[in-house]
Design a protein around this motif. Structure first.
Motif, PDB file in Angstrom:
ATOM      1  N   LYS A 135      -7.982  -7.110   5.740  1.00 38.11           N
ATOM      2  CA  LYS A 135      -8.589  -8.289   5.095  1.00 38.11           C
ATOM      3  C   LYS A 135      -9.534  -7.897   3.958  1.00 38.11           C
ATOM      4  CE  LYS A 135     -12.518  -9.194   8.242  1.00 38.11           C
ATOM      5  NZ  LYS A 135     -12.719  -7.812   8.687  1.00 38.11           N
ATOM      6  N   ASP A 136      -9.991  -6.632   3.968  1.00 41.10           N
ATOM      7  CA  ASP A 136     -10.867  -6.182   2.882  1.00 41.10           C
ATOM      8  C   ASP A 136     -10.845  -4.652   2.759  1.00 41.10           C
ATOM      9  OD1 ASP A 136     -12.510  -5.268   4.972  1.00 41.10           O
ATOM     10  OD2 ASP A 136     -13.672  -7.123   4.993  1.00 41.10           O
ATOM     11  N   ALA A 137     -11.488  -4.169   1.701  1.00 40.37           N
ATOM     12  CA  ALA A 137     -11.467  -2.728   1.411  1.00 40.37           C
ATOM     13  C   ALA A 137     -12.233  -1.930   2.465  1.00 40.37           C
ATOM     14  CB  ALA A 137     -12.055  -2.472   0.019  1.00 40.37           C
ATOM     15  N   ASP A 138     -13.353  -2.491   2.951  1.00 37.37           N
ATOM     16  CA  ASP A 138     -14.147  -1.765   3.961  1.00 37.37           C
ATOM     17  C   ASP A 138     -13.308  -1.473   5.202  1.00 37.37           C
ATOM     18  OD1 ASP A 138     -16.466  -1.520   2.599  1.00 37.37           O
ATOM     19  OD2 ASP A 138     -17.411  -3.316   3.440  1.00 37.37           O
ATOM     20  N   THR A 139     -12.574  -2.482   5.667  1.00 39.98           N
ATOM     21  CA  THR A 139     -11.742  -2.302   6.866  1.00 39.98           C
ATOM     22  C   THR A 139     -10.675  -1.248   6.591  1.00 39.98           C
ATOM     23  OG1 THR A 139     -12.076  -4.653   7.283  1.00 39.98           O
ATOM     24  CG2 THR A 139     -10.414  -3.558   8.627  1.00 39.98           C
ATOM     25  N   ASP A 179      -5.123  -8.289  10.920  1.00 41.12           N
ATOM     26  CA  ASP A 179      -6.478  -8.415  11.459  1.00 41.12           C
ATOM     27  C   ASP A 179      -6.373  -8.246  12.972  1.00 41.12           C
ATOM     28  OD1 ASP A 179      -9.126  -8.763  11.391  1.00 41.12           O
ATOM     29  OD2 ASP A 179      -9.133 -10.714  10.423  1.00 41.12           O
ATOM     30  N   ILE A 207      -6.793 -11.633  -1.810  1.00 42.57           N
ATOM     31  CA  ILE A 207      -7.272 -10.539  -0.945  1.00 42.57           C
ATOM     32  C   ILE A 207      -6.819  -9.195  -1.511  1.00 42.57           C
ATOM     33  CG2 ILE A 207      -6.888  -9.459   1.333  1.00 42.57           C
ATOM     34  CD1 ILE A 207      -7.171 -12.253   2.553  1.00 42.57           C
ATOM     35  N   SER A 210      -8.822  -8.389  -4.589  1.00 41.57           N
ATOM     36  CA  SER A 210     -10.198  -8.019  -4.284  1.00 41.57           C
ATOM     37  C   SER A 210     -10.247  -6.595  -3.703  1.00 41.57           C
ATOM     38  CB  SER A 210     -10.769  -9.088  -3.367  1.00 41.57           C
ATOM     39  OG  SER A 210     -11.531  -8.539  -2.372  1.00 41.57           O
ATOM     40  N   ILE A 211      -9.273  -6.226  -2.880  1.00 40.09           N
ATOM     41  CA  ILE A 211      -9.237  -4.848  -2.349  1.00 40.09           C
ATOM     42  C   ILE A 211      -9.027  -3.873  -3.508  1.00 40.09           C
ATOM     43  CG2 ILE A 211      -7.861  -3.229  -0.940  1.00 40.09           C
ATOM     44  CD1 ILE A 211      -7.444  -5.486   1.074  1.00 40.09           C
ATOM     45  N   GLU A 214     -12.275  -3.514  -5.491  1.00 37.49           N
ATOM     46  CA  GLU A 214     -13.291  -2.797  -4.728  1.00 37.49           C
ATOM     47  C   GLU A 214     -12.958  -1.301  -4.647  1.00 37.49           C
ATOM     48  OE1 GLU A 214     -16.166  -3.561  -3.918  1.00 37.49           O
ATOM     49  OE2 GLU A 214     -16.716  -2.007  -2.466  1.00 37.49           O
TER      50      GLU A 214
END
Ligand code: ADP
Ligand code: 5GP
Length: 221
Positions: A135-139, A179, A207, A210-211, A214
């Protein structure tokens, strides 16, 4: 390998499914879960690679591990449906095994990267292409690092490759946000079975964008 003929036999062929996605997004985990949750419904193609086995990986199960020389020989024998270079190694999909399974009516999954996916799409326009992301770059970074299989250099290269792969997402039929694992396995199965082309939603594409931004920021590229 993907004849357009609509003979009786042709109609009973299995589906060809391509699963790609950012390294660390969870493709391997999803594949294992899918095969366990829907026994007998899918066959996962085992690729040939020149990369070294990770701890616990078994030759002939996770990959067929070959030298570059052996890999090049297989290319010259026209053994692969597609092959590509990825982060310093070669990877290829064995043609004969995939063909035998499709012919026998089994649904075959190729877990391959973008360049290979595009070759498969050219050869087999009916193949369903699915792109897996977090769902995002951190994950993504947490999963790739947490897996504990890659050096820092390899992580950087894989994330750099993810930035490039994000540009190819428009070629895919469906974006799967991995997820909750069980929910993702169910949605993957539904996306494969759905006869409709479920175009990626604007939210899913956002999404990916955004990844990508980032990762560019983190990698200073
Ligand atoms: P890939 O094959 O896409 O490179 P992996 O399947 O090896 O990714 O998964 C990377 C890491 O993320 C592994 O440690 C795995 O256990 C973990 N993982 C995968 N899917 C999930 C999920 N849905 N939730 C939490 N962790 C996950
Ligand atoms: P890994 O080294 O993490 O197992 O795989 C690296 C990348 O190579 C992943 O994106 C994976 O999907 C891809 N890959 C694995 N097998 C093949 C293959 O046969 N062909 C291509 N083109 N890519 C592959």
């Amino acid at each position: 390998m993907c004849s357009e003929r609509k003979s009786e036999t042709e109609r009973k062929r299995g589906k060809l499914i391509v699963v790609s996605g950012f390294s660390g997004a969870g493709k391997g985990t999803l594949m294992k879960g899918l095969l366990e949750a829907y026994p007998g419904q899918y066959v996962l193609s085992v690729s040939v690679t020149t990369r070294s086995p990770r701890d616990g990986e078994v030759d002939g199960v996770n990959y067929y591990f070959k030298t570059q020389e052996e890999f090049d020989r297989l290319i010259s024998e026209d053994y692969f449906i597609e092959y590509a270079r990825y982060v310093g190694n070669s990877y290829g999909t064995p043609g004969p095994l995939v063909e035998q399974n499709l012919e026998a009516g089994r649904n075959v999954i190729l877990e391959i990267e973008l360049q290979g996916a595009l070759i498969v799409r050219e050869k087999c326009p009916d193949a369903r292409l699915i792109f897996v992301t977090t769902k995002d770059a951190d994950t993504l970074i947490d999963r790739l690092t947490g897996r504990g299989t890659e050096t820092e250099e390899s992580i950087r290269k894989r994330l750099t490759q993810a930035v490039r792969e994000a540009d190819g997402v428009e070629h895919y039929n469906y974006i799967l946000i991995n997820d909750d694992l069980n929910g993702s396995i169910r949605r993957l199965h539904e996306a494969i079975q759905s006869p409709e082309d479920s175009a990626s939603s604007k939210q899913d594409l956002a999404i990916i964008c955004s990844i990508q931004s980032e990762l560019k920021r983190r990698l200073s590229i």
